[in-house]
Design a protein around this motif. Sequence first.
Motif, PDB file in Angstrom:
ATOM      1  N   ALA A  65     -32.889 -30.925 -88.726  1.00 15.63           N
ATOM      2  CA  ALA A  65     -32.340 -29.858 -89.088  1.00 15.63           C
ATOM      3  C   ALA A  65     -32.885 -29.270 -90.093  1.00 15.63           C
ATOM      4  CB  ALA A  65     -30.821 -29.429 -88.758  1.00 15.63           C
ATOM      5  N   THR A  66     -32.871 -27.541 -90.021  1.00 15.55           N
ATOM      6  CA  THR A  66     -33.679 -27.003 -90.595  1.00 15.55           C
ATOM      7  C   THR A  66     -32.934 -26.271 -91.967  1.00 15.55           C
ATOM      8  OG1 THR A  66     -35.275 -25.732 -90.257  1.00 15.55           O
ATOM      9  CG2 THR A  66     -34.718 -24.670 -91.636  1.00 15.55           C
ATOM     10  N   MET A  67     -32.950 -27.235 -93.600  1.00 13.26           N
ATOM     11  CA  MET A  67     -31.941 -26.210 -94.892  1.00 13.26           C
ATOM     12  C   MET A  67     -32.363 -25.278 -94.951  1.00 13.26           C
ATOM     13  SD  MET A  67     -31.976 -29.901 -96.621  1.00 13.26           S
ATOM     14  CE  MET A  67     -33.480 -30.082 -96.927  1.00 13.26           C
ATOM     15  N   THR A  68     -31.117 -25.163 -95.629  1.00 10.79           N
ATOM     16  CA  THR A  68     -31.279 -23.174 -96.430  1.00 10.79           C
ATOM     17  C   THR A  68     -30.376 -23.546 -97.501  1.00 10.79           C
ATOM     18  OG1 THR A  68     -28.745 -22.543 -95.429  1.00 10.79           O
ATOM     19  CG2 THR A  68     -30.889 -21.693 -93.976  1.00 10.79           C
ATOM     20  N   GLY A  69     -30.681 -22.501 -98.269  1.00 15.70           N
ATOM     21  CA  GLY A  69     -30.027 -22.523 -99.632  1.00 15.70           C
ATOM     22  C   GLY A  69     -31.230 -22.944-100.618  1.00 15.70           C
ATOM     23  N   ASP A  70     -30.527 -23.789-101.465  1.00 13.92           N
ATOM     24  CA  ASP A  70     -32.034 -23.814-102.795  1.00 13.92           C
ATOM     25  C   ASP A  70     -32.008 -25.222-102.346  1.00 13.92           C
ATOM     26  OD1 ASP A  70     -33.305 -24.955-104.841  1.00 13.92           O
ATOM     27  OD2 ASP A  70     -31.824 -23.697-106.862  1.00 13.92           O
ATOM     28  N   THR A  71     -33.593 -25.898-101.704  1.00 10.90           N
ATOM     29  CA  THR A  71     -34.137 -26.740-101.321  1.00 10.90           C
ATOM     30  C   THR A  71     -35.168 -26.877-101.668  1.00 10.90           C
ATOM     31  OG1 THR A  71     -35.343 -25.016 -99.267  1.00 10.90           O
ATOM     32  CG2 THR A  71     -33.103 -26.117 -98.545  1.00 10.90           C
ATOM     33  N   GLY A  72     -35.699 -26.527-102.486  1.00 17.92           N
ATOM     34  CA  GLY A  72     -36.655 -27.026-103.838  1.00 17.92           C
ATOM     35  C   GLY A  72     -37.048 -28.537-103.451  1.00 17.92           C
ATOM     36  N   PHE A  73     -36.081 -28.630-104.015  1.00 14.32           N
ATOM     37  CA  PHE A  73     -36.599 -30.200-103.977  1.00 14.32           C
ATOM     38  C   PHE A  73     -37.087 -31.088-103.287  1.00 14.32           C
ATOM     39  CE2 PHE A  73     -32.343 -29.771-101.568  1.00 14.32           C
ATOM     40  CZ  PHE A  73     -32.428 -30.840-100.686  1.00 14.32           C
ATOM     41  N   ARG A  74     -36.638 -30.101-101.309  1.00 14.79           N
ATOM     42  CA  ARG A  74     -37.803 -30.548-100.219  1.00 14.79           C
ATOM     43  C   ARG A  74     -39.201 -31.422-100.829  1.00 14.79           C
ATOM     44  NH1 ARG A  74     -37.837 -26.570 -95.971  1.00 14.79           N
ATOM     45  NH2 ARG A  74     -38.893 -25.426 -97.870  1.00 14.79           N
ATOM     46  N   GLY A  75     -39.517 -30.563-101.330  1.00 16.52           N
ATOM     47  CA  GLY A  75     -41.272 -31.048-101.728  1.00 16.52           C
ATOM     48  C   GLY A  75     -41.511 -32.030-102.501  1.00 16.52           C
ATOM     49  N   LEU A  76     -40.627 -33.065-103.290  1.00 18.52           N
ATOM     50  CA  LEU A  76     -40.625 -34.255-103.955  1.00 18.52           C
ATOM     51  C   LEU A  76     -40.633 -35.313-102.731  1.00 18.52           C
ATOM     52  CD1 LEU A  76     -37.478 -34.073-106.524  1.00 18.52           C
ATOM     53  CD2 LEU A  76     -40.105 -33.009-106.712  1.00 18.52           C
ATOM     54  N   SER A  77     -41.382 -35.918-103.828  1.00 20.03           N
ATOM     55  CA  SER A  77     -41.391 -37.465-103.407  1.00 20.03           C
ATOM     56  C   SER A  77     -40.518 -38.907-103.956  1.00 20.03           C
ATOM     57  CB  SER A  77     -43.407 -38.030-103.599  1.00 20.03           C
ATOM     58  OG  SER A  77     -44.079 -37.424-102.924  1.00 20.03           O
ATOM     59  N   GLY A  78     -40.416 -39.385-102.603  1.00 19.09           N
ATOM     60  CA  GLY A  78     -39.565 -40.146-102.293  1.00 19.09           C
ATOM     61  C   GLY A  78     -37.726 -39.836-103.298  1.00 19.09           C
ATOM     62  N   ILE A  79     -37.792 -38.539-102.559  1.00 16.43           N
ATOM     63  CA  ILE A  79     -36.202 -38.294-102.694  1.00 16.43           C
ATOM     64  C   ILE A  79     -35.284 -38.967-102.977  1.00 16.43           C
ATOM     65  CG2 ILE A  79     -34.141 -37.116-102.456  1.00 16.43           C
ATOM     66  CD1 ILE A  79     -37.040 -35.216-100.735  1.00 16.43           C
ATOM     67  N   GLY A  80     -34.402 -38.800-103.840  1.00 13.52           N
ATOM     68  CA  GLY A  80     -33.064 -39.889-104.258  1.00 13.52           C
ATOM     69  C   GLY A  80     -32.045 -39.443-104.103  1.00 13.52           C
ATOM     70  N   ALA A  81     -31.661 -40.039-102.614  1.00 12.49           N
ATOM     71  CA  ALA A  81     -30.258 -39.400-102.566  1.00 12.49           C
ATOM     72  C   ALA A  81     -28.645 -40.215-101.403  1.00 12.49           C
ATOM     73  CB  ALA A  81     -30.694 -38.772-101.000  1.00 12.49           C
TER      74      ALA A  81
END
Length: 392
Positions: free
Chosen positions: A280-296
């Motif tokens: 699903a597409t996200m909206t808002g501040d989604t700048g973290f999408r470009g990171l590798s190995g996102i910690g969540a």
Amino acid sequence: MQRRCRILRASALAFVLLALLSRAAGAAEPQRLDVPVGTWKELPGTKLKDAWAAWGQPEHLSQGSLTGASAMITAWISGALDAKRGLFVIPRAGGHADWAGNQVIAFDVNTLTWRLLRPFSPNYPPLIASNPRSAYVNPYSDGTPASVHTYDAVEYLPTVDRIWSGGGIYWSPAGESSPSKTWWWNPTSTEWEAKTTRPGGYGASARWVPSLDRLIVRSSQALYSYDPATDTYKELYQSALPGSSSTMALDDAKRKLYRFVNGKLATIDLGSLSSKESLATMTGDTGFRGLSGIGALFDKGKVIVFGRASDAARGAIHVVDPATRIAARYDPSDDVQPPAPTRQGMWKRFFEARGHYWVVTQWNENVWVFNPGPEGVSPTPSPPRAEPESGA
């Protein structure tokens, strides 16, 4: 009367000894964190680099490292929280041509100190310039596993009290991931044990699901469940999506896993496997999408992400509502924030323990801790901010 006193003294002594043994076997007595709600705190004296030197360990290995000991954190490395002992364990971190050491280290979230749980093996194959592929083996000659870029293939298995290490690109200048191996590390004996090799390629995400007593593993081709009791993997479905673009955040109450794939929020419903994985597409501040190995991680109904602050040089909490798929960045009022995520990924080095969020960014930076408070983080939506995307 004297006999009774002796019995009481003996009983008291036995109780004290039992308490000491129990404390030694489990988690240490926790130190106060004193982190105000909604703020970050840098923990002084928690640089791994300083601890490594204090243990008398080398920053470079003879014919065994091009990057050096910093690769234990930055060479596409993850870890796992051993909740029984309060240890964030980083096993055999290194790999490729970065670092040959297969040491096991851990950060103690109770004593706020680093610990060397097992030294690296001196039996790693040395760099040979004339024929770099020929001498590289997995495992090493003493039977211990080669160091690896772990990506997110690390997790603690509470039902068997072991650290699961699912492999990656192991110590070899050419970047070998075959023959692949899967290992358990024993926190009590500090020994390694070879187990059934997990399916899938070198890149994978893994998350323990307490309600199922299973490890869920996402490769680039399929989703699997792993039963530690039988050391067996079961394919749940096939689906060709990236396997290690981020960690998986678990909502155990609803048995849902969330991760980030190709800039979108992916949902895996373990209660409805026929739907496989939805994007699903996200909206808002989604700048973290470009990171590798996102910690969540998942906390209080939201997916919590460690991304970048507004100046991109520091790190910041991002909150994604899986119901609305709206992302927002949280900026603390005191403007104190940790270093930014590394380009090689954060993976599980952003984790939850003792009701706080913890982050280990670099080996020469202190550990940072964030207090979300009992209600969790509710950021004021920030303006959307584009960031350059970077591949793994």
